[in-house]
Design an enzyme around this catalytic site. Structure first.
Site, PDB file in Angstrom:
ATOM      1  NE  ARG A 247     -14.301 -37.036 -18.436  1.00 27.78           N
ATOM      2  CZ  ARG A 247     -14.912 -37.029 -16.992  1.00 27.78           C
ATOM      3  NH1 ARG A 247     -15.105 -37.068 -15.745  1.00 27.78           N
ATOM      4  NH2 ARG A 247     -16.718 -37.473 -17.046  1.00 27.78           N
ATOM      5  CD  GLU A 276      -9.705 -39.923 -14.089  1.00 30.48           C
ATOM      6  OE1 GLU A 276      -9.325 -39.623 -13.294  1.00 30.48           O
ATOM      7  OE2 GLU A 276     -11.365 -40.250 -13.535  1.00 30.48           O
ATOM      8  CG  HIS A 294     -13.649 -40.065 -12.022  1.00 31.55           C
ATOM      9  ND1 HIS A 294     -12.915 -39.789 -13.391  1.00 31.55           N
ATOM     10  CD2 HIS A 294     -14.790 -39.006 -11.826  1.00 31.55           C
ATOM     11  CE1 HIS A 294     -13.924 -39.202 -13.688  1.00 31.55           C
ATOM     12  NE2 HIS A 294     -15.060 -39.100 -13.226  1.00 31.55           N
TER      13      HIS A 294
HETATM   14  C1  DGY Z   1     -19.007 -37.622 -14.852  1.00 30.01           C
HETATM   15  O1  DGY Z   1     -20.307 -38.059 -15.109  1.00 30.01           O
HETATM   16  O2  DGY Z   1     -19.363 -37.282 -16.197  1.00 30.01           O
HETATM   17  C2  DGY Z   1     -18.172 -38.193 -14.170  1.00 30.01           C
HETATM   18  O3  DGY Z   1     -17.374 -37.606 -14.431  1.00 30.01           O
HETATM   19  C3  DGY Z   1     -18.586 -39.661 -13.735  1.00 30.01           C
HETATM   20  O4  DGY Z   1     -18.829 -40.314 -12.952  1.00 30.01           O
END
Ligand code: DGY
Length: 334
Positions: A247, A276, A294
């Protein structure tokens, strides 16, 4: 009862972003659905307005569900995230409001681990830099050290955050590439899982100091904010690479840009960013970083499975009172 009356009796849900039409069709069999086919990005006020009178919301990880929104949406019973991460949910506030949160674990584990490894390889072997060089027409001759990067096979792979995705990356590194795998996690894995992943538990400092390639797969929370900042980067090897598929906010992106420019570490691969879809401008100007928007879970089969799981959580809870992957099961006992 005529069809109009039956429709009126269906629970009402909102789908906050554009998703697969077949998943909308499945939800429409059970619910009165408002979807977002144009994929408009609603403000918090618009989201709150659209949730009036609705019992469920299908979110995709970017919609903030906080105490203020919950107070303004008293009919809301469930928020189903099409993501394994759920840092867009204030779980404590949701539990206090009696609102269930669900996420989409497991279905994306292997796909995301594949991507983590792909980003690690692209970073260590300087693929993005080399491609830009070629596209710009700079490739005129061979040179002994042209885009010479770091080896992956036989190197030490460090993993910070050893949940399901971290374990998938460990297995790929140990079994596919003969890497020595070390990890750090809030709690140590049981011996059988460690043996299966061929991974050894170490302290965070040793992880930083020893890893040739460090992959971040830990969830974001107040305690993991800037878990990798200037001080941590300074402990890494100057030849090391850093990959973040977890993240934004776990890495201090400004400090990372400085470390990359100064070659405190060799290179980084980033799929997630603080704030982001904005990217820290300094990261856009350093060459030794691979940047992706992402997409770690983005294969069609996996995104479809994630969407179905979020939909099944809405159906499971609002129709059958049995959600599949509840985050705050205390709400079920209320
Ligand atoms: C998640 O599932 O948390 C991913 O980061 C989304 O693509």
């Amino acid at each position: 009862m005529n069809p109009t009356e039956m429709t009126r009796m269906k629970p009402q849900i909102l789908i906050a972003r554009a998703i697969f039409p077949e998943v909308i069709a499945k939800l429409a069999q059970h619910f009165d659905v408002e979807s977002n086919p144009s994929d408009a990005l609603w403000t918090q006020a618009e989201l709150t307005h659209k949730l009036q009178g609705r019992q469920g919301v299908f979110t995709t990880g970017g919609e903030r569900i906080d105490a203020e929104l919950l107070a303004a949406c008293p009919d809301l019973k469930i928020c189903a995230n099409m993501a394994v991460g759920y840092n867009n949910f204030d779980i404590a506030a949701m539990t206090a409001a009696g609102v269930l949160g669900t996420n989409a674990p497991d279905v994306l584990t292997e796909t995301t681990a594949d991507f983590g490894f792909a980003l690690l390889m692209a970073t260590a072997r300087r693929m993005a830099e080399a491609e830009h060089f070629l596209r710009a027409g700079h490739w005129t001759r061979w040179r002994y050290d042209m885009f010479a990067g770091a080896d992956i096979h036989g190197a030490t792979l460090g993993i910070l955050g050893m949940g399901r995705i971290g374990q998938g990356i460990a297995r790929r590194g140990a079994m596919g590439f003969g890497m020595k795998v070390i990890y750090h996690n809030r709690s140590r894995l049981d011996a059988a899982t460690e043996a299966e992943c061929k991974a050894s538990f170490v302290g965070k400092e040793e992880l930083l100091r020893s890893a040739d390639h460090l992959v971040l797969v830990l969830p974001y929370s107040a305690s993991s904010h800037h878990a990798i900042g200037a001080a941590e980067l300074a402990q890494m090897k100057p030849t090391a690479t850093l990959v973040n598929i977890a993240r934004g906010g776990i890495v201090d992106d400004a400090a990372l840009a400085v470390a990359l420019r100064n070659k405190t570490i060799a290179a980084a691969g980033l799929d997630v960013f603080e704030g982001e879809p904005k990217v820290h401008p300094d990261l856009l100007t350093v060459p030794n970083v691979v940047l992706t928007p992402h997409i770690a879970s983005a294969t069609m089969p996996t995104r479809l499975a994630m969407a179905h799981l979020a939909a099944d959580n809405l159906i499971g809870y609002l129709i059958h009172n049995k959600p599949l992957t509840p985050l705050n099961p205390a709400v079920l006992a209320l």
